[in-house]
Design an enzyme around this catalytic site. Sequence first.
Site, PDB file in Angstrom:
ATOM      1  N   ASP A  11       0.866  -1.177   0.000  1.00 18.55           N
ATOM      2  CA  ASP A  11       0.000   0.000   0.000  1.00 18.55           C
ATOM      3  C   ASP A  11       0.907   1.234   0.000  1.00 18.55           C
ATOM      4  O   ASP A  11       2.117   1.133  -0.225  1.00 18.55           O
ATOM      5  CB  ASP A  11      -0.995  -0.030   1.176  1.00 18.55           C
ATOM      6  CG  ASP A  11      -0.321   0.184   2.535  1.00 18.55           C
ATOM      7  OD1 ASP A  11       0.928   0.253   2.593  1.00 18.55           O
ATOM      8  OD2 ASP A  11      -1.054   0.277   3.539  1.00 18.55           O
ATOM      9  N   HIS A  12       0.310   2.402   0.246  1.00 20.97           N
ATOM     10  CA  HIS A  12       1.094   3.644   0.220  1.00 20.97           C
ATOM     11  C   HIS A  12       2.212   3.647   1.260  1.00 20.97           C
ATOM     12  O   HIS A  12       3.295   4.173   1.010  1.00 20.97           O
ATOM     13  CB  HIS A  12       0.167   4.845   0.419  1.00 20.97           C
ATOM     14  CG  HIS A  12      -0.666   4.740   1.669  1.00 20.97           C
ATOM     15  ND1 HIS A  12      -1.736   3.876   1.767  1.00 20.97           N
ATOM     16  CD2 HIS A  12      -0.588   5.376   2.871  1.00 20.97           C
ATOM     17  CE1 HIS A  12      -2.283   3.992   2.974  1.00 20.97           C
ATOM     18  NE2 HIS A  12      -1.605   4.886   3.651  1.00 20.97           N
ATOM     19  N   CYS A  68       3.173  -3.310   3.935  1.00 16.84           N
ATOM     20  CA  CYS A  68       2.323  -2.163   4.303  1.00 16.84           C
ATOM     21  C   CYS A  68       2.992  -1.510   5.513  1.00 16.84           C
ATOM     22  O   CYS A  68       4.157  -1.786   5.787  1.00 16.84           O
ATOM     23  CB  CYS A  68       0.873  -2.566   4.540  1.00 16.84           C
ATOM     24  SG  CYS A  68       0.551  -3.600   5.981  1.00 16.84           S
ATOM     25  N   THR A  70       2.577  -1.629   8.917  1.00 17.09           N
ATOM     26  CA  THR A  70       2.967  -2.589   9.963  1.00 17.09           C
ATOM     27  C   THR A  70       3.219  -3.973   9.400  1.00 17.09           C
ATOM     28  O   THR A  70       3.769  -4.828  10.096  1.00 17.09           O
ATOM     29  CB  THR A  70       1.844  -2.721  10.998  1.00 17.09           C
ATOM     30  OG1 THR A  70       0.666  -3.206  10.322  1.00 17.09           O
ATOM     31  CG2 THR A  70       1.532  -1.398  11.676  1.00 17.09           C
ATOM     32  N   GLY A  73      -1.935  -5.651   7.980  1.00 16.60           N
ATOM     33  CA  GLY A  73      -3.127  -5.620   7.123  1.00 16.60           C
ATOM     34  C   GLY A  73      -2.923  -6.390   5.829  1.00 16.60           C
ATOM     35  O   GLY A  73      -3.788  -7.180   5.410  1.00 16.60           O
ATOM     36  N   HIS A 101      10.580 -23.560   8.403  1.00 11.43           N
ATOM     37  CA  HIS A 101       9.539 -24.225   9.190  1.00 11.43           C
ATOM     38  C   HIS A 101       8.138 -24.043   8.616  1.00 11.43           C
ATOM     39  O   HIS A 101       7.270 -24.896   8.847  1.00 11.43           O
ATOM     40  CB  HIS A 101       9.543 -23.692  10.634  1.00 11.43           C
ATOM     41  CG  HIS A 101      10.734 -24.142  11.422  1.00 11.43           C
ATOM     42  ND1 HIS A 101      10.807 -24.001  12.801  1.00 11.43           N
ATOM     43  CD2 HIS A 101      11.904 -24.729  11.040  1.00 11.43           C
ATOM     44  CE1 HIS A 101      11.975 -24.482  13.232  1.00 11.43           C
ATOM     45  NE2 HIS A 101      12.661 -24.919  12.179  1.00 11.43           N
ATOM     46  N   ASN A 102       7.896 -22.921   7.959  1.00  2.00           N
ATOM     47  CA  ASN A 102       6.524 -22.610   7.523  1.00  2.00           C
ATOM     48  C   ASN A 102       6.332 -22.700   6.022  1.00  2.00           C
ATOM     49  O   ASN A 102       5.208 -22.531   5.552  1.00  2.00           O
ATOM     50  CB  ASN A 102       6.123 -21.208   7.999  1.00  2.00           C
ATOM     51  CG  ASN A 102       6.387 -20.978   9.467  1.00  2.00           C
ATOM     52  OD1 ASN A 102       7.151 -20.097   9.841  1.00  2.00           O
ATOM     53  ND2 ASN A 102       5.770 -21.767  10.320  1.00  2.00           N
ATOM     54  N   HIS A 136       7.456 -30.350   9.843  1.00  2.84           N
ATOM     55  CA  HIS A 136       6.864 -29.062   9.485  1.00  2.84           C
ATOM     56  C   HIS A 136       5.806 -29.221   8.388  1.00  2.84           C
ATOM     57  O   HIS A 136       4.839 -28.453   8.339  1.00  2.84           O
ATOM     58  CB  HIS A 136       7.955 -28.089   9.046  1.00  2.84           C
ATOM     59  CG  HIS A 136       8.999 -27.885  10.095  1.00  2.84           C
ATOM     60  ND1 HIS A 136       8.712 -27.329  11.318  1.00  2.84           N
ATOM     61  CD2 HIS A 136      10.317 -28.201  10.128  1.00  2.84           C
ATOM     62  CE1 HIS A 136       9.810 -27.294  12.064  1.00  2.84           C
ATOM     63  NE2 HIS A 136      10.793 -27.822  11.353  1.00  2.84           N
TER      64      HIS A 136
HETATM   65  C1  RB5 Z   1      -1.848   2.661   6.566  1.00  3.05           C
HETATM   66  O1  RB5 Z   1      -1.943   3.842   7.280  1.00  3.05           O
HETATM   67  C2  RB5 Z   1      -1.680   1.479   7.501  1.00  3.05           C
HETATM   68  O2  RB5 Z   1      -2.819   1.285   8.254  1.00  3.05           O
HETATM   69  C3  RB5 Z   1      -1.364   0.227   6.719  1.00  3.05           C
HETATM   70  O3  RB5 Z   1      -0.221   0.431   5.940  1.00  3.05           O
HETATM   71  C4  RB5 Z   1      -1.063  -1.010   7.531  1.00  3.05           C
HETATM   72  O4  RB5 Z   1      -0.127  -0.739   8.530  1.00  3.05           O
HETATM   73  C5  RB5 Z   1      -2.222  -1.738   8.043  1.00  3.05           C
HETATM   74  O5  RB5 Z   1      -2.112  -2.845   8.580  1.00  3.05           O
END
Ligand code: RB5
Length: 146
Positions: A11-12, A68, A70, A73, A101-102, A136
């Site tokens: 994503d962005h 993304c 974190t 998502g 393992h995965n 595994h």
């Molecule tokens: C975007 O702001 C953020 O929510 C997304 O990149 C991600 O971290 C979501 O899990």
Amino acid sequence: MEKIMIGLASDHAGYPLKEQVKEWLSAKGYAFTDFGTNSTDSCDYPEFAHALGNAIEQGECKMGIAICGTGNGINMSLNHHAGIRGALCWQPEIAELARQHNDANVLVMPGRFIDEATAKKCVDTFLDTAFEGGRHQRRIDAIPVK
Ligand code: RB5
């Protein structure tokens, strides 16, 4: 490992690191397909996760790298695909175990919480590490909800 086709998605929030990963893959001679996004304009990660997930399930790409903010998502979205095992990795050692393992087929990274050098090490390790099989495989076989 053979030079396989790799799919990319972000994503962005993951876009800047995705561009750095693309340069890294090019320098190492990997072929890749970029499923977007293509800028830092705000967007919704499931769109790009599902494009990558579909491409892997259809055999168009062998493995993926998804980013993304974190990592959560885009990883959650990917792991709704029956043919995807996405692994959120922020250290090379976790990327190594995700393969050993995965048998993870998508390396997922947190673009806002990992530096470029560490991300490149995660990419190298993920692409160069084989699945160990054995016990595994039994555990992976038990993951799908029946
Ligand atoms: C975007 O702001 C953020 O929510 C997304 O990149 C991600 O971290 C979501 O899990």
